[in-house]
Design a protein around this motif. Structure first.
Motif, short mmCIF file in Angstrom:
data_model
loop_
_atom_site.label_atom_id
_atom_site.label_comp_id
_atom_site.label_asym_id
_atom_site.label_seq_id
_atom_site.Cartn_x
_atom_site.Cartn_y
_atom_site.Cartn_z
N GLU A 188 0.90 -1.37 0.06
CA GLU A 188 0.12 -0.11 -0.12
C GLU A 188 0.85 1.13 0.23
O GLU A 188 0.54 2.19 -0.67
CB GLU A 188 -0.92 0.16 1.33
N ASN A 189 1.92 1.28 0.61
CA ASN A 189 2.78 2.59 0.84
C ASN A 189 4.02 2.49 -0.08
O ASN A 189 5.01 3.34 0.00
CB ASN A 189 3.34 2.49 2.31
N HIS A 190 3.90 1.45 -1.05
CA HIS A 190 5.07 1.41 -2.05
C HIS A 190 5.24 2.73 -3.02
O HIS A 190 4.14 3.17 -3.31
CB HIS A 190 5.14 0.19 -2.90
N SER A 191 6.57 3.28 -3.21
CA SER A 191 6.50 4.63 -3.81
C SER A 191 6.31 4.62 -5.50
O SER A 191 5.96 5.80 -5.99
CB SER A 191 7.85 5.33 -3.47
N SER A 192 6.47 3.42 -6.16
CA SER A 192 6.17 3.40 -7.41
C SER A 192 5.01 2.85 -7.78
O SER A 192 4.31 1.72 -7.10
CB SER A 192 7.52 2.97 -8.21
N SER A 193 4.70 2.93 -9.06
CA SER A 193 3.48 2.37 -9.59
C SER A 193 3.60 0.77 -9.83
O SER A 193 4.66 0.35 -10.31
CB SER A 193 2.97 3.06 -11.06
N LEU A 194 2.76 -0.10 -9.58
CA LEU A 194 2.99 -1.58 -9.40
C LEU A 194 1.91 -2.23 -10.53
O LEU A 194 2.11 -3.11 -10.86
CB LEU A 194 2.56 -2.07 -8.18
N LYS A 195 1.16 -1.39 -11.05
CA LYS A 195 0.02 -1.93 -11.95
C LYS A 195 0.67 -2.44 -13.09
O LYS A 195 1.73 -2.06 -13.73
CB LYS A 195 -0.81 -0.80 -12.58
N ASP A 236 13.22 -3.38 -11.24
CA ASP A 236 12.25 -2.40 -11.88
C ASP A 236 11.34 -1.77 -11.19
O ASP A 236 11.01 -0.63 -11.55
CB ASP A 236 11.87 -2.75 -13.35
N TYR A 237 10.95 -2.33 -10.12
CA TYR A 237 9.63 -1.95 -9.59
C TYR A 237 10.02 -1.54 -8.01
O TYR A 237 9.38 -1.15 -7.31
CB TYR A 237 8.44 -3.00 -9.43
N GLY A 238 11.57 -1.80 -7.77
CA GLY A 238 11.85 -1.61 -6.44
C GLY A 238 11.29 -2.73 -5.58
O GLY A 238 11.19 -2.57 -4.27
N LEU A 239 11.15 -3.77 -5.98
CA LEU A 239 10.51 -5.03 -5.17
C LEU A 239 11.61 -6.17 -5.14
O LEU A 239 11.22 -7.38 -5.08
CB LEU A 239 9.15 -5.38 -5.68
N GLU A 240 12.84 -6.09 -5.62
CA GLU A 240 13.79 -7.14 -5.55
C GLU A 240 13.83 -7.99 -4.31
O GLU A 240 14.11 -9.27 -4.62
CB GLU A 240 15.27 -6.76 -5.96
N ASN A 241 13.57 -7.47 -3.00
CA ASN A 241 13.53 -8.17 -2.01
C ASN A 241 12.38 -9.01 -1.83
O ASN A 241 12.10 -9.84 -0.83
CB ASN A 241 13.52 -7.21 -0.73
N PRO A 264 12.34 -14.44 -18.70
CA PRO A 264 13.67 -13.79 -19.16
C PRO A 264 13.71 -12.64 -17.96
O PRO A 264 12.77 -12.25 -17.29
CB PRO A 264 13.46 -13.14 -20.38
N THR A 265 14.88 -12.08 -17.65
CA THR A 265 14.91 -10.78 -16.86
C THR A 265 15.08 -9.36 -17.89
O THR A 265 14.89 -9.84 -19.11
CB THR A 265 16.54 -10.87 -16.08
N THR A 266 15.21 -8.48 -16.99
CA THR A 266 15.09 -7.24 -18.08
C THR A 266 16.47 -6.92 -18.30
O THR A 266 16.61 -5.70 -18.69
CB THR A 266 14.10 -6.16 -16.97
N LYS A 267 17.34 -7.53 -17.88
CA LYS A 267 18.88 -7.22 -17.98
C LYS A 267 19.51 -8.52 -18.89
O LYS A 267 19.30 -9.53 -18.54
CB LYS A 267 19.55 -6.97 -16.57
#
Length: 175
Positions: free
Chosen positions: A39-46, A89-94, A131-134
């Motif tokens: 809910e409090n994540h800073s970037s768009s996740l859609k 890419d979404y800041g959710l690597e963890n 695949p990954t994005t890298k």
């Protein structure tokens, strides 16, 4: 695993269809990708469909059930972009482990339900690894970093209960 190999010797096993297309039918909004976790994540996740195994597991269960009802023997986990690299890419690597573990667990629960209803037709779960994005061949990431990310994903999928892996849509030979 041997059970699936024995069945495959006798008949063709049917794999499910496109998870992304089935998700799109739900016309989800930003809040659907955040519910209960982000809910409090800073970037768009859609559009980060893999998150739905955490935030809207009932939708993912419904999709798996629809594929089994249509005759599929195997469903893919909702983990196509479940690596820490893709989630960066979404800041959710963890959250890569959680995405994969829960994605596998949900699919396995539905597969088990259908197998119990019809024991003569066991159902299976393929851990989806996309695949990954890298791209390592272009120097975006090292092979060792890529390997570490895929190993983390594979471990979580196994711990979540998959029966086999499905390696999908890799566009880099080092992937």
């Amino acid at each position: 695993m041997y059970q699936i190999e024995e069945i495959a010797k006798k008949r063709i096993l049917v794999l499910d269809g496109a998870m992304g297309t089935m998700i799109q039918k739900h016309n989800l909004n930003e809040n659907d990708f955040r519910k209960g976790w982000f809910e409090n994540h800073s970037s768009s996740l859609k559009g980060n469909n893999d998150l739905l195994s955490l935030t809207r597991p009932e939708i993912i269960k419904e999709i798996h059930a629809a594929f089994f009802e249509s005759g599929a023997d195997i469903v893919e986990t909702n983990t196509f972009s479940g690596t820490s690299i893709a989630q960066l890419d979404y800041g959710l690597e963890n959250y890569a482990y959680d995405i994969n573990f829960h994605g596998a667990k949900i699919a396995k629960e539905v597969a088990t339900e259908f197998t119990q209803k019809e024991p003569s037709k066991p159902r299976f779960v393929a851990g989806s690894i996309g695949p990954t994005t890298k791209l390592p061949t272009l120097g975006h990431i090292s092979f060792d970093e890529l390997k570490k990310s895929y190993l983390e994903q594979a471990k979580a999928l196994i711990e979540g209960g998959i029966d086999l892996f499905l390696i999908e849509t890799c566009q880099d030979v080092l992937q």
